[in-house]
Motif scaffolding. Structure first.
Motif, mmCIF file in Angstrom:
data_model
loop_
_atom_site.group_PDB
_atom_site.id
_atom_site.type_symbol
_atom_site.label_atom_id
_atom_site.label_comp_id
_atom_site.label_asym_id
_atom_site.label_seq_id
_atom_site.Cartn_x
_atom_site.Cartn_y
_atom_site.Cartn_z
ATOM 1 N N ILE A 256 17.946 -13.411 -96.663
ATOM 2 C CA ILE A 256 18.505 -13.058 -97.975
ATOM 3 C C ILE A 256 17.714 -13.746 -99.081
ATOM 4 C CG2 ILE A 256 20.545 -13.219 -99.450
ATOM 5 C CD1 ILE A 256 22.242 -13.004 -96.943
ATOM 6 N N TYR B 204 21.206 -16.265 -102.704
ATOM 7 C CA TYR B 204 20.880 -15.396 -103.842
ATOM 8 C C TYR B 204 20.226 -16.201 -104.960
ATOM 9 C CZ TYR B 204 21.503 -11.579 -107.188
ATOM 10 O OH TYR B 204 21.279 -10.579 -108.095
ATOM 11 N N ARG C 47 20.655 -7.422 -101.431
ATOM 12 C CA ARG C 47 21.388 -8.683 -101.317
ATOM 13 C C ARG C 47 22.888 -8.483 -101.530
ATOM 14 N NH1 ARG C 47 18.201 -12.565 -105.291
ATOM 15 N NH2 ARG C 47 17.952 -10.605 -106.431
ATOM 16 N N THR D 271 25.697 -9.067 -98.616
ATOM 17 C CA THR D 271 26.816 -9.985 -98.878
ATOM 18 C C THR D 271 28.152 -9.267 -98.726
ATOM 19 O OG1 THR D 271 25.426 -11.245 -100.413
ATOM 20 C CG2 THR D 271 27.803 -11.563 -100.569
ATOM 21 N N SER E 177 20.562 -8.652 -90.663
ATOM 22 C CA SER E 177 21.996 -8.632 -90.977
ATOM 23 C C SER E 177 22.756 -7.735 -90.011
ATOM 24 C CB SER E 177 22.203 -8.145 -92.413
ATOM 25 O OG SER E 177 21.525 -8.979 -93.325
ATOM 26 N N PHE F 107 25.995 -17.509 -99.180
ATOM 27 C CA PHE F 107 25.355 -16.332 -99.772
ATOM 28 C C PHE F 107 25.015 -16.555 -101.242
ATOM 29 C CE2 PHE F 107 27.806 -14.383 -96.240
ATOM 30 C CZ PHE F 107 26.730 -13.897 -95.519
ATOM 31 N N ASN G 120 31.320 -19.104 -96.740
ATOM 32 C CA ASN G 120 30.405 -17.959 -96.825
ATOM 33 C C ASN G 120 29.983 -17.670 -98.260
ATOM 34 O OD1 ASN G 120 30.055 -16.299 -94.096
ATOM 35 N ND2 ASN G 120 32.081 -17.265 -94.068
#
Length: 428
Positions: A107, A182, A124, A128, A82, A178, A174
């Motif tokens: 992730i 997750y 996570r 994010t 990241s 994400f 996005n």
């Protein structure tokens, strides 16, 4: 089991999985470098003027190569990738398509393989948040200065301005990326946890089955021992009494001695027949455990044997006889048999009185002799009375044993068992 699941941690990757990760990381690095070459060659430089080629290669490798260790150190790899992703964008590194997929993968891996669940959640959430912060920074920096009169905005004809549409689209895209990373990571971890739970339950089931088999073997051994005791002890006791009587009158009264020996012979044959019947039924799977032996209808035979051994016997049946299940009928038979055996062996009695009473809600068997009460205590606690208690308990009945006093100078011993008829009637 619940406690073990509350603190359960997913085991680390196996050696095979680690090798697979190395191959995936190397393949992803090779594809990222290929995509870098294609991006620079086509001029699709979305982030602006790129840095030098060695730096572009370095950022591409820094993002893709850590996939080799993604399941071994998921949290560390996710944080590193990241940070490299944001730094590469800040440096306008042109390779972004495969980098976005790699960011999704790391992730997901944190959610699926993170052993510390609290740490995995915070990693996570932190990644994010950092990505959305970086997105908003880019919007603040680049969108206000964008030229809406540029040629690529010429076809824009929506209900909102192009810049607002770009901002909303970036946020939604996005959020989906994400959110899915997750969600699928959490689902993978949950699936592994359920698999562990099923493995625990299967192991507990195997242990329970093994314990049940051991208990079944123990019960079977106890049942066989009880049956052998009931079959052998009675007839051997009768044979002993008859043999003793025959020995005493052998010289004085050969006829009585011959009758005693005939009784011994008959008792021996009966014992052998019952043993053969019982062993035959034990070899046959599926037969009722209590099928060997006699029932209430064969009590006369027991009393006949007792009379041949020198006892004066009485049998009384009171009330309206009710149909009894075979197991209960045999239990009554065995209780009378054991009581007569104890009378012959220990009591020195002259008479024995057997009574079967069919009452409104129960059936009662009562065996009373006039033997010496001084030896009554010796009749309690032997294998025979233990077997009686087990048989009575198996039918939810009540067993009473002990000396009785029936007037001055008249003493004896009583065995009385009561069985409920409510449950028996349903079985019948």
């Amino acid at each position: 089991m619940t406690a073990s699941l509350d603190f359960w941690r997913r085991p680390g990757p196996t050696p095979v999985q680690r090798r697979i990760d190395v191959f995936i990381g190397l393949a992803a690095t090779a594809l990222a470098l290929l995509n870098l070459a294609l991006t620079t060659s086509s001029g699709a430089l979305l982030m602006g003027t790129p840095p030098s080629v060695p730096e572009q290669v370095a950022w591409t490798v820094a993002i893709a190569l850590p996939l080799c260790w993604r399941r071994r150190w998921p949290g560390t790899v996710a944080i590193f990738v990241s940070a490299a992703f944001i730094a590469a964008q800040a440096r306008a590194a042109p390779e972004q398509q495969l980098a976005s997929g790699i960011l999704f993968a790391v992730i997901y891996t944190v959610g699926a393989w993170g052993r510390d669940r609290r740490q995995a959640n915070w990693i996570r959430i932190g990644i994010t948040a950092a990505m959305f912060a970086w997105l908003f920074i880019n919007m603040i920096i680049y969108l206000p200065g964008a030229d809406t009169n540029a040629p690529h905005f010429a076809q824009a004809s929506g209900v909102m301005s192009p810049l607002v549409a770009i901002a909303i689209n970036g946020v939604l895209l996005n959020a989906l990326i994400f959110g899915f990373a997750y969600f699928f990571g959490q689902m993978s971890w949950t699936s592994a946890r359920r698999e562990h739970q099923l493995a625990l339950q299967a192991e507990q089931l195997r242990e329970s089955q093994a314990e049940a088999r051991e208990l079944a073997v123990a019960d079977e051994r106890l049942r066989i021992a009880r049956e052998l005791h009931d079959v052998v002890a009675h007839h051997v006791s009768v044979m002993g009494v008859q043999a003793s009587a025959g020995r005493r009158v052998l010289d004085k009264d050969p006829a009585k001695a011959r009758a005693a020996l005939e009784s011994v012979e008959q008792s021996a044959r009966t014992a052998v027949d019952e043993l053969r019947r019982m062993l035959s039924l034990l070899r046959q799977s599926g037969d009722a455990p209590g099928a060997a032996g006699g029932g209430v209808d064969r009590l006369d035979e027991l009393l006949t044997n007792a009379r041949e051994a020198g006892l004066t016997t009485k049998l009384g049946v009171y009330g309206d006889p009710a149909p009894l299940p075979e197991s209960l009928s045999q239990a009554i038979y065995r209780i009378v048999q054991e009581a007569l055996t104890n009378t012959l062996k220990h009591a020195g009695a002259a008479t024995v009185d057997v009574r079967i009473r069919y009452l409104a809600t129960e059936v009662e068997v009562d065996v009373t002799d006039d033997g010496r009460s001084v030896v009554a205590s010796q009749r309690v606690g032997g294998m025979g009375l233990i077997g009686m208690r087990e048989r009575v308990a198996a039918h939810d009945g009540v067993l009473e044993t002990g000396p009785v006093v029936d007037g001055p100078g008249r003493r004896g011993f009583r065995v009385r068992a009561r069985f409920p008829l409510t449950r028996v009637a349903v079985e019948a």
